[in-house]
Design an enzyme around this catalytic site. Sequence first.
Site, PDB file in Angstrom:
ATOM      1  N   GLY A  96       0.830  -1.207   0.000  1.00 27.51           N
ATOM      2  CA  GLY A  96       0.000   0.000   0.000  1.00 27.51           C
ATOM      3  C   GLY A  96       0.862   1.254   0.000  1.00 27.51           C
ATOM      4  O   GLY A  96       0.580   2.239  -0.701  1.00 27.51           O
ATOM      5  N   ARG A 124      -8.037  -2.127  -1.841  1.00 25.48           N
ATOM      6  CA  ARG A 124      -7.793  -1.023  -0.900  1.00 25.48           C
ATOM      7  C   ARG A 124      -8.113   0.338  -1.541  1.00 25.48           C
ATOM      8  O   ARG A 124      -7.906   0.532  -2.731  1.00 25.48           O
ATOM      9  CB  ARG A 124      -6.348  -1.092  -0.396  1.00 25.48           C
ATOM     10  CG  ARG A 124      -6.112  -2.407   0.334  1.00 25.48           C
ATOM     11  CD  ARG A 124      -4.769  -2.470   0.977  1.00 25.48           C
ATOM     12  NE  ARG A 124      -4.620  -1.471   2.023  1.00 25.48           N
ATOM     13  CZ  ARG A 124      -3.487  -1.238   2.664  1.00 25.48           C
ATOM     14  NH1 ARG A 124      -2.409  -1.925   2.345  1.00 25.48           N
ATOM     15  NH2 ARG A 124      -3.437  -0.315   3.599  1.00 25.48           N
ATOM     16  N   GLN A 169       0.576   8.027   4.279  1.00 22.80           N
ATOM     17  CA  GLN A 169       0.640   7.678   2.852  1.00 22.80           C
ATOM     18  C   GLN A 169       0.036   8.796   2.012  1.00 22.80           C
ATOM     19  O   GLN A 169       0.589   9.184   0.976  1.00 22.80           O
ATOM     20  CB  GLN A 169      -0.068   6.352   2.600  1.00 22.80           C
ATOM     21  CG  GLN A 169       0.656   5.172   3.254  1.00 22.80           C
ATOM     22  CD  GLN A 169      -0.016   3.842   3.028  1.00 22.80           C
ATOM     23  OE1 GLN A 169      -1.104   3.772   2.459  1.00 22.80           O
ATOM     24  NE2 GLN A 169       0.616   2.774   3.480  1.00 22.80           N
ATOM     25  N   ASP A 315      -0.307   0.575  13.077  1.00 22.50           N
ATOM     26  CA  ASP A 315      -0.017  -0.797  12.630  1.00 22.50           C
ATOM     27  C   ASP A 315       0.081  -1.784  13.787  1.00 22.50           C
ATOM     28  O   ASP A 315       0.268  -2.982  13.563  1.00 22.50           O
ATOM     29  CB  ASP A 315       1.293  -0.823  11.830  1.00 22.50           C
ATOM     30  CG  ASP A 315       1.146  -0.097  10.498  1.00 22.50           C
ATOM     31  OD1 ASP A 315       0.009  -0.020   9.983  1.00 22.50           O
ATOM     32  OD2 ASP A 315       2.157   0.398   9.976  1.00 22.50           O
ATOM     33  N   ARG A 346      -8.622  -5.231   9.799  1.00 26.41           N
ATOM     34  CA  ARG A 346      -7.869  -5.812  10.926  1.00 26.41           C
ATOM     35  C   ARG A 346      -8.690  -5.943  12.202  1.00 26.41           C
ATOM     36  O   ARG A 346      -8.319  -6.727  13.083  1.00 26.41           O
ATOM     37  CB  ARG A 346      -6.567  -5.032  11.168  1.00 26.41           C
ATOM     38  CG  ARG A 346      -5.541  -5.316  10.084  1.00 26.41           C
ATOM     39  CD  ARG A 346      -4.236  -4.602  10.286  1.00 26.41           C
ATOM     40  NE  ARG A 346      -3.234  -5.105   9.351  1.00 26.41           N
ATOM     41  CZ  ARG A 346      -2.114  -4.467   9.032  1.00 26.41           C
ATOM     42  NH1 ARG A 346      -1.855  -3.290   9.571  1.00 26.41           N
ATOM     43  NH2 ARG A 346      -1.262  -5.009   8.181  1.00 26.41           N
TER      44      ARG A 346
HETATM   45  C1  S3P Z   1       2.641   3.902   6.242  1.00 19.91           C
HETATM   46  C2  S3P Z   1       1.572   4.590   6.732  1.00 19.91           C
HETATM   47  C3  S3P Z   1       0.431   3.940   7.405  1.00 19.91           C
HETATM   48  C4  S3P Z   1       0.754   2.529   7.842  1.00 19.91           C
HETATM   49  C5  S3P Z   1       1.469   1.769   6.776  1.00 19.91           C
HETATM   50  C6  S3P Z   1       2.777   2.450   6.409  1.00 19.91           C
HETATM   51  C7  S3P Z   1       3.719   4.656   5.570  1.00 19.91           C
HETATM   52  O1  S3P Z   1      -0.662   3.922   6.523  1.00 19.91           O
HETATM   53  O2  S3P Z   1      -0.421   1.842   8.201  1.00 19.91           O
HETATM   54  O3  S3P Z   1       1.766   0.462   7.230  1.00 19.91           O
HETATM   55  O4  S3P Z   1       4.827   4.098   5.390  1.00 19.91           O
HETATM   56  O5  S3P Z   1       3.485   5.812   5.207  1.00 19.91           O
HETATM   57  P1  S3P Z   1      -1.674   5.182   6.402  1.00 19.91           P
HETATM   58  O6  S3P Z   1      -0.868   6.334   6.018  1.00 19.91           O
HETATM   59  O7  S3P Z   1      -2.641   4.816   5.331  1.00 19.91           O
HETATM   60  O8  S3P Z   1      -2.306   5.296   7.751  1.00 19.91           O
END
Ligand code: S3P
Length: 433
Positions: A96, A124, A169, A315, A346
């Site tokens: 993701g 997703r 993200q 996480d 989850r």
């Molecule tokens: C991450 C941000 C998180 C996290 C993912 C890694 C990242 O997701 O759950 O495992 O590396 O930016 P979200 O930004 O969608 O919360």
Amino acid sequence: MAARQTQFWLRAGGSLRGEARVPGDKSISHRAVMLAALARGRSRIRGWLAAGDTDATLGAMQSLGAQIERVDANTLLIDGGPLQEPPAALDLKNAGTGIRLLAGLLAGQPFASALDGSAQLRRRPMKRITAPLQLMGAAIEAVDGCCPLTITPSALRGITYAMPIASAQVKSAILLAGLHADSPTTVLQPGPARDHTERMLRSMGARLDAAGNRLTIYPCAELSPLDTYVPGDVSSAAFLMVAALLAPGSQLTIRGVNLNPTRTGLLDALREMGADVRLNNVDEQAGEPIGDILARHSHLKGIQIGGETVVRMIDEFPILMVAALHAEGETIVRDARELRVKETDRIAVMAGELRKLGAVIEEREDGFRILGPQTLSGGQVDGHDDHRIAMSLTIAGMTSAEGALVTDAACAGDSFPGFAATLQGLGARLVAT
Ligand code: S3P
């Protein structure tokens, strides 16, 4: 590459003693390979996480023309420069972070691209990134809000965007697109999501202004190369740490772990639960706080978690559920709706699997309630191709009365290659087949 182990047998009992290291941080590893590929010149990345998710990102960057030499499994030399049109759709597998950040990075490139992934990734939500990128002028399309994503070249403009969810993200996708916009881009974050992108971009010469939860990135034609060391992933350390807290007789040191405050919500929560968790040798390395975690078997009590702590441990809720089952009293988690759109839902998946071991869990729309302590009987559970589910269930099995079989456990290697061997080496009674 070693065959992926698909199931873990856990015999009851066993404690964790001694010292361990965990693989490099997954979030930082994704960012390092992407940004090094974009920089002008040769970057060196040590401690890089070689795992399912990050290998997918590395493969995508190679398809975009980055010259990547693997000195050894965890050391990369990357000759960055202008990216090139990829010959086919980029396959980000289950990653993701890989697909969302790359979409931002590619939105302002002068060539077309397509991004896709596994059946799991295709479920997703992607609108959270396509919407702000479209506001910037990006020609990015999703299919029913999911990947595959297609991008055609277009000029990007700077915008001010109030993010509806606290997501690193989403923030990162916008910041990476902002590098190629015609004017500064501002994001307003509702909460303190992990800031690895900001730290790395600054270290590479980009201008980023921060004031509270308001971040502004300035267009930047040329990033300088990286020479960095990726610290151990606190999200991987979480499984070992909770196992040590729960298994009588345990005393464990995990060395060289990233302690960025946007990532350490679980440490705060566990301490509030009464956990004997200490930090030693705290220092800074390559712009990130780092240190050793010492965890000893502890008597835990239930707590309430909500608000800003949630995003700082987003996480870690699958493993927190296991801790809460063994804690005395009530644990209530609120404001954690985002858990429903991770690799799996989850909340539902963990509750469903833990019930197979005899747990009683009240699922809530935005979290859960657990009344402990509970005795987990034992039985067979499934990892659902979700690394953090598989590893959390492994620790649940270890702390059950009769032991457990975790099927579909190969996905542990998406973020923690060597998970089973690390646990075995510390004293867990685990057989991987
Ligand atoms: C991450 C941000 C998180 C996290 C993912 C890694 C990242 O997701 O759950 O495992 O590396 O930016 P979200 O930004 O969608 O919360």
